[in-house]
Design a protein around this motif. Structure first.
Motif, PDB file in Angstrom:
ATOM      1  N   SER A  24      -8.090   3.838  -3.066  1.00  0.00           N
ATOM      2  CA  SER A  24      -8.337   2.307  -3.272  1.00  0.00           C
ATOM      3  C   SER A  24      -7.903   1.741  -2.112  1.00  0.00           C
ATOM      4  O   SER A  24      -6.731   2.071  -1.725  1.00  0.00           O
ATOM      5  CB  SER A  24      -7.898   1.836  -4.570  1.00  0.00           C
ATOM      6  N   TYR A  25      -8.779   0.744  -1.601  1.00  0.00           N
ATOM      7  CA  TYR A  25      -8.508   0.436  -0.371  1.00  0.00           C
ATOM      8  C   TYR A  25      -8.307  -1.228  -0.627  1.00  0.00           C
ATOM      9  O   TYR A  25      -7.836  -1.770   0.564  1.00  0.00           O
ATOM     10  CB  TYR A  25      -9.423   0.440   0.794  1.00  0.00           C
ATOM     11  N   THR A  48      -6.721  -3.053   2.989  1.00  0.00           N
ATOM     12  CA  THR A  48      -6.045  -2.541   3.979  1.00  0.00           C
ATOM     13  C   THR A  48      -7.020  -1.665   4.555  1.00  0.00           C
ATOM     14  O   THR A  48      -7.822  -0.729   3.983  1.00  0.00           O
ATOM     15  CB  THR A  48      -4.893  -1.545   3.306  1.00  0.00           C
ATOM     16  N   PRO A  49      -7.487  -1.749   6.032  1.00  0.00           N
ATOM     17  CA  PRO A  49      -8.252  -1.066   6.602  1.00  0.00           C
ATOM     18  C   PRO A  49      -7.807   0.465   6.841  1.00  0.00           C
ATOM     19  O   PRO A  49      -6.863   0.730   6.475  1.00  0.00           O
ATOM     20  CB  PRO A  49      -8.234  -1.685   8.162  1.00  0.00           C
ATOM     21  N   VAL A  83       0.848  -1.179   0.000  1.00  0.00           N
ATOM     22  CA  VAL A  83       0.059   0.062   0.003  1.00  0.00           C
ATOM     23  C   VAL A  83       0.776   1.101   0.153  1.00  0.00           C
ATOM     24  O   VAL A  83       2.064   1.262   0.696  1.00  0.00           O
ATOM     25  CB  VAL A  83      -1.007  -0.104   1.259  1.00  0.00           C
ATOM     26  N   SER A  84       0.473   2.237  -0.870  1.00  0.00           N
ATOM     27  CA  SER A  84       1.225   3.546  -0.750  1.00  0.00           C
ATOM     28  C   SER A  84       0.151   4.651  -0.719  1.00  0.00           C
ATOM     29  O   SER A  84      -0.916   4.569  -0.927  1.00  0.00           O
ATOM     30  CB  SER A  84       2.010   3.483  -2.059  1.00  0.00           C
ATOM     31  N   GLY A  85       0.606   5.981  -0.307  1.00  0.00           N
ATOM     32  CA  GLY A  85      -0.128   7.087  -0.334  1.00  0.00           C
ATOM     33  C   GLY A  85      -1.277   7.043   0.842  1.00  0.00           C
ATOM     34  O   GLY A  85      -2.053   7.828   0.749  1.00  0.00           O
ATOM     35  N   TYR A  86      -0.731   6.572   1.846  1.00  0.00           N
ATOM     36  CA  TYR A  86      -1.520   6.318   2.949  1.00  0.00           C
ATOM     37  C   TYR A  86      -1.393   7.179   4.133  1.00  0.00           C
ATOM     38  O   TYR A  86      -0.302   7.885   3.911  1.00  0.00           O
ATOM     39  CB  TYR A  86      -1.581   4.817   3.595  1.00  0.00           C
ATOM     40  N   GLN A  87      -2.129   7.558   4.975  1.00  0.00           N
ATOM     41  CA  GLN A  87      -1.755   8.436   6.312  1.00  0.00           C
ATOM     42  C   GLN A  87      -2.072   7.510   7.303  1.00  0.00           C
ATOM     43  O   GLN A  87      -2.391   6.297   7.376  1.00  0.00           O
ATOM     44  CB  GLN A  87      -2.829   9.648   6.332  1.00  0.00           C
ATOM     45  N   GLY A  88      -1.384   7.791   8.722  1.00  0.00           N
ATOM     46  CA  GLY A  88      -1.505   7.138   9.871  1.00  0.00           C
ATOM     47  C   GLY A  88      -0.068   6.169  10.138  1.00  0.00           C
ATOM     48  O   GLY A  88       0.910   6.691   9.492  1.00  0.00           O
ATOM     49  N   PRO A  89      -0.120   5.250  10.906  1.00  0.00           N
ATOM     50  CA  PRO A  89       1.114   4.694  11.199  1.00  0.00           C
ATOM     51  C   PRO A  89       1.813   3.974  10.104  1.00  0.00           C
ATOM     52  O   PRO A  89       1.378   3.659   9.079  1.00  0.00           O
ATOM     53  CB  PRO A  89       0.641   3.584  12.285  1.00  0.00           C
ATOM     54  N   ALA A  90       3.090   3.894  10.463  1.00  0.00           N
ATOM     55  CA  ALA A  90       3.873   3.360   9.227  1.00  0.00           C
ATOM     56  C   ALA A  90       3.372   1.715   9.006  1.00  0.00           C
ATOM     57  O   ALA A  90       3.839   1.223   7.882  1.00  0.00           O
ATOM     58  CB  ALA A  90       5.315   3.505   9.467  1.00  0.00           C
ATOM     59  N   GLU A  91       3.090   0.884  10.032  1.00  0.00           N
ATOM     60  CA  GLU A  91       2.766  -0.206   9.876  1.00  0.00           C
ATOM     61  C   GLU A  91       1.504  -0.352   9.691  1.00  0.00           C
ATOM     62  O   GLU A  91       0.492   0.099  10.458  1.00  0.00           O
ATOM     63  CB  GLU A  91       3.187  -0.863  11.154  1.00  0.00           C
ATOM     64  N   ASN A 120      -2.058  -2.485   8.337  1.00  0.00           N
ATOM     65  CA  ASN A 120      -2.402  -3.854   8.430  1.00  0.00           C
ATOM     66  C   ASN A 120      -3.094  -4.261   7.147  1.00  0.00           C
ATOM     67  O   ASN A 120      -3.545  -3.526   6.406  1.00  0.00           O
ATOM     68  CB  ASN A 120      -3.821  -4.029   9.545  1.00  0.00           C
ATOM     69  N   PHE A 121      -3.087  -5.794   6.926  1.00  0.00           N
ATOM     70  CA  PHE A 121      -3.471  -6.262   5.630  1.00  0.00           C
ATOM     71  C   PHE A 121      -4.498  -7.405   6.149  1.00  0.00           C
ATOM     72  O   PHE A 121      -4.547  -8.096   6.911  1.00  0.00           O
ATOM     73  CB  PHE A 121      -2.578  -6.817   4.898  1.00  0.00           C
TER      74      PHE A 121
END
Length: 925
Positions: free
Chosen positions: A119-120, A109-110, A31-39, A41-42
């Motif tokens: 896209s999630y 990815t939640p 996943v890329s382009g997300y916000q929040g923690p570096a780790e 969940n999948f």
């Protein structure tokens, strides 16, 4: 555009991928382009081909309870797991791919972003194909002198439907250490030959070669054999497929058996090597060790070989090949569990059948060269290297997995359960047990299969009347399938477990596994049937459709259903009547109660909906409709009662006629004529539909107070005539005629009109239209009144006009006088009419004496008791026989004189007279 805000993008390994059954596969997701923690969940899910719209959850990095039951056991045993490559990238591992793993995989990815953007999840397809790769080489022990040429042949084939490439490689193993195998020569998937580092110079020099003979045979040649070539040689084949990302992936690898190569050194002392199965063995496996002797001119020399376990002698083979066991091994040798022999002067073999825990340890062999076979004088002795053998208890390699291809079924459907036992080659016994849902009690035995294949059923499953004939089959050496053909109710759901037991020498090792299934009972389907129609009001001749849709809390696509269509006419005639029943196999049974539907109804069925289409609607199809849906057990189609029945709501259908646009002229008019003349009354239609037909009814409203209209005649839409009661005499029928002057004009012809014809005339027009099966009346309209009046003749006849009263006892006869005092010309004809009632109120004619002497009685008059008494030409007295009480009243007569005009063609009234009134009083007897 605001480029500072990131957009979440989930990327998954590009598909479709093809992987072989039993292989270890990985699928990457990031996943890329997300916000929040570096780790991040999948979550991994799959959409199986059997239910492509249903998500089946596999594994999550955050929620241990995420997997569905069919994957729980494999996730717990790490048969399926997720490897985190970095905080935002993972690998899904499936260690042993199964046929049931094929499908569309989704990586989700939640959300950890402030808002949903991007896209999630992402999807790809995985197909599981059979492993058809085969690699084989005949195991053997080769002995060559230093400098000889060594040739080995490897057979490689595959029959995969997809386009794949093969690679073939040869490896050299010195000693028994697997991890130190050296590459000899490889033919890559791109058909490029490359040598291993230790063989590069010899490959360049042409001493190491690979030749392909035919389609499946690969021959390795090693020229100028060296002592370093001694050891074990084997072939490894790999099958490669090109993935959609244009990378090549090896989907299967196969190794052949090993060939032991002994290279005799020129001018060197005795050397010894040991080969065999090093590593882990399970109790009951077979262990074979080879002791290889290396010596110049070995065929003319004498050797004695000793076998050792953990430094203790096991057996000895003297130069003559005589075998001597140590005392503690003699009994096992007699039982055939041990064997040692001289295969050749340089190869000696030790075999232990069905190894046990006591066979654990380090093995090596000792070779002594004897001077002569007779004196057993030892010239020299050499020891081999050692091999470490570890024997594990029975069952240590056995593992078991339980799965089902029917996790959610409807009562009546079959349950199919699979118990896969791996890691053992010995026969096993299998037991299947069941624990119903919300049942804390002990497990219930379903079926068992012994090692010899003997089958037995649990006591609750002996009868096949409820669930059908249970089948427990052994598909392959380790695959056991349990089939329950016909589930009964929710109680057949719950947990099903498989217990497999491996046996050896009185010992046993048991593995267990379980899976969960859900059985939805027919009663718990929560069935609903909804009946709809796009239009509840339809015109004659139009078609209409009724859609019956069935819903439930379970997927009904493959559930057998039948439908009964019901109909209640309008107005209701009692209970609903059955129109037709459609059985699950498509058979239609039409009812005779409403037989006309069969020729004009069309039935259509879909998975969960039924449609009734009525063509060319008529009044007979007006009413209320319902559908009744019956659900049947899949394995017990309509042989008895349905498992569930639901009745829909009622839908009323109204069939209406086309709107009438009839307009009739309402203009009032008047006509004045002389007695005896002909006249015409007109009825004009101003507007109507083009294809309409008309029925015309002519009415006369007399000039009397309180008079009601009299029907003269009616011409229906097919021109058939029907005269009213007052106009049904031959005289009236001959004088009142109906005629159609044009498409929209109708005439009433009155011939030889007389004063009795005076009044107001009008027509009533009915508009008729042929619709589907009959003529239908759309509407009607009345015309304006046409008043008919007479010009009275100038000459007046003289009647005796004495008003008088007459009394008569009931049952007697009475005569009412009417005397003409004038003498009539010979060419004249007299018409006389007797009336009851006063002329100014409601006088009604009793009888008429026509010009030709014919007498016409009124339809309401007591004709059998009336007699016209004419003793003379001018006497028109009326005799009333058998007077009745109801005869009391006022009577008078009218006399008309008629003469022919125009050369005898037309009759014209010349004079007219009325008598005075006669009051008749009746006296009781």
């Amino acid at each position: 555009a605001d480029l500072s805000t990131g957009q979440r993008v989930v990327t998954i390994q590009k598909g479709p991928l093809y992987r072989v059954r039993g292989s270890h596969i990985t699928l990457w997701c990031k996943v890329s382009g997300y916000q929040g923690p570096a780790e991040q969940n999948f979550q991994w899910s799959v959409y199986l081909p059997s239910a492509p719209e249903r998500e089946v959850q596999i594994i999550s990095t955050a929620d241990p309870s995420f997997p569905y039951a069919i994957y729980t056991q494999r996730v717990r045993s790490r048969g399926i797991y997720v490897e985190r490559v970095q905080g935002d990238a993972v690998l899904l591992h499936i260690t042993e791919l199964q046929d049931e793993d094929a499908g569309e995989y989704e990586c989700h990815t939640p959300n950890t972003d402030e808002r949903y953007f991007g896209s999630y999840s992402a999807k790809m397809n995985l197909s599981v194909i059979a492993d058809t790769l085969s690699a084989s080489m005949v195991p053997q022990v080769l002995t060559h002198a230093e400098g000889d040429t060594v040739e080995l042949t490897c057979e490689v084939s595959r029959s995969t439907a997809q386009h794949t490439h093969l690679s073939v490689a040869w490896y050299h193993l010195q000693g028994a250490r697997e991890g130190h195998a050296k590459e000899v020569l490889t033919l890559s998937k791109d058909f490029v030959l490359s040598p291993g580092p230790s063989y590069t110079q010899r490959f360049v020099a042409g001493d190491v070669r690979l030749n392909k003979l035919g389609n499946t045979t690969y021959k390795l040649s090693i020229g100028g054999a060296e002592p370093s070539d001694q050891g074990q040689l084997y072939c490894e084949a790999a099958e490669w497929i090109e993935d959609p990302d244009e990378t090549w992936k090896d989907i299967s690898r196969k190794q052949t058996g090993r060939t032991s190569l002994v290279v005799r050194s020129q001018g060197r002392d005795l050397s010894v090597d040991i080969t065999g199965d090093e590593g882990f063995l399970s109790e009951g496996d077979t262990l074979q060790l080879n002791c290889i002797v290396e010596a110049q001119k070995s065929s003319s020399r004498q050797f004695q070989v000793l076998w050792f376990l953990n430094g203790m002698e096991v057996a000895k083979v003297n130069p003559h090949g005589v075998l001597i066991w140590k005392e503690e091994y003699e009994e096992r040798a007699k039982l055939g569990q041990l064997r040692a022999f001289k295969q050749s002067n340089t190869v000696y073999v030790l075999i232990i059948y069905e190894v046990g825990l006591k066979d654990n340890g380090t093995y090596h062999c000792s070779v002594s060269e004897m001077k002569t076979p007779g004196d057993f004088h030892i010239i020299q002795t050499n020891l081999s290297s050692s091999i470490q053998v570890t024997v594990k208890p029975i069952g240590y390699r056995m593992h078991l997995s339980v799965s089902t291809s029917t996790p959610h079924v409807l009562a009546g459907d079959a349950l199919i359960l699979l118990c896969q036992v791996q890691g053992t080659t010995r026969p096993v016994s299998v037991q299947w047990w069941h624990l119903p849902p919300q049942h804390p009690g002990p497990q219930v035995l379903v079926a068992a299969m012994e090692r010899d294949g003997t089958l037995s059923l649990g006591s609750a499953y002996h009868s096949n009347a409820t669930r059908g004939s249970l089948r427990l089959e052994k598909a392959t050496s380790g695959a056991f399938t349990l089939v329950i053909p016909n589930t009964f109710d929710e109680g057949d759901g719950g947990r099903y477990g498989c217990k497999a037991t491996e046996w050896f020498r009185g010992q046993s090792w048991t593995e267990e596994g379980e899976t969960t299934v859900t059985v939805v009972s027919m009663a718990g389907l929560n069935l609903h049937a909804t009946l709809r129609s796009r239009s509840v009001t339809v015109r004659y001749g139009q078609s209409f459709e009724l859609d019956c849709h069935v819903s439930a809390n379970y997927t009904l696509e493959e559930v057998p259903m039948s439908v009964v269509w019901l109909f209640q006419p309008n107005p209701p005639s009692g209970h609903y009547q059955e129109l037709v029943q459609v059985l699950p196999n498509g058979t239609m049974a039409w009812s005779t109660a409403q037989a006309h539907f069969q020729g004009k109804a069309q039935l259509m069925n879909a998975a969960t909906s039924f449609r009734l289409r009525i063509h060319s609607a008529v009044a007979a199809e007006q009413g209320t409709y319902q559908c009744v849906v019956k659900v049947w057990r899949r394995n017990a189609l309509p042989l008895g009662q349905p498992a569930a029945t639901v009745r829909s709501n009622a839908v009323g259908i109204k069939v209406v006629l086309p709107e009438s646009k009839l307009q009739v002229s309402t203009e009032e008019s008047s006509v004045e004529i002389a007695g005896g003349a002909d006249t015409t009354i007109e009825c004009r239609i101003v507007f109507a539909q083009n294809n309409s037909q008309f029925a015309i009814t002519w009415h006369l409203l007399p000039h009397l107070a309180g008079a009601t209209p009299l029907q003269i005649l009616r011409a229906n839409y097919s021109s058939a005539l029907e005269y009213g009661p007052e106009f049904s005499s031959p005289d009236k029928k001959s004088r009142f005629l109906s005629q159609r002057a044009s498409s929209n004009v109708f005439w009433l012809r009155i011939l030889s009109a007389n004063p009795g014809d005076q009044g107001r005339y009008y027509c009533v027009v009915e508009e008729w239209l042929w619709l589907v099966d009959s003529w239908y009346k759309l509407g009607e309209g009345a015309s304006g009144r046409t008043t008919l009046a007479f010009k009275l003749p100038e000459r007046e006849l003289h009647l005796k006009k004495t008003n008088h009263s007459v009394s008569a006892r009931e049952g007697e006869d009475v005569t009412l006088p009417c005397l003409l005092q004038d003498a009539c010309p010979p060419t004249a004809r007299i018409l006389a009419v007797w009336f009851r009632g006063k002329e100014s109120s409601n006088a009604k004619p009793l009888l008429t004496l026509h010009r030709d002497g014919a007498i016409e009685y009124s339809w309401e008059s007591p004709s059998r008791r009336l007699h016209l008494h004419r003793p003379t030409a001018g006497d028109f007295s009326l005799t009333l026989h058998s007077v009745e009480k109801g005869d009391a009243g006022v009577y008078y007569c009218q006399v008309q004189e008629w003469q022919q005009q125009n050369e005898g063609k037309n009759w014209v009234m010349q004079a007219l007279a009325h008598s005075n009134y006669t009051w008749l009083t009746t006296i009781p007897p």
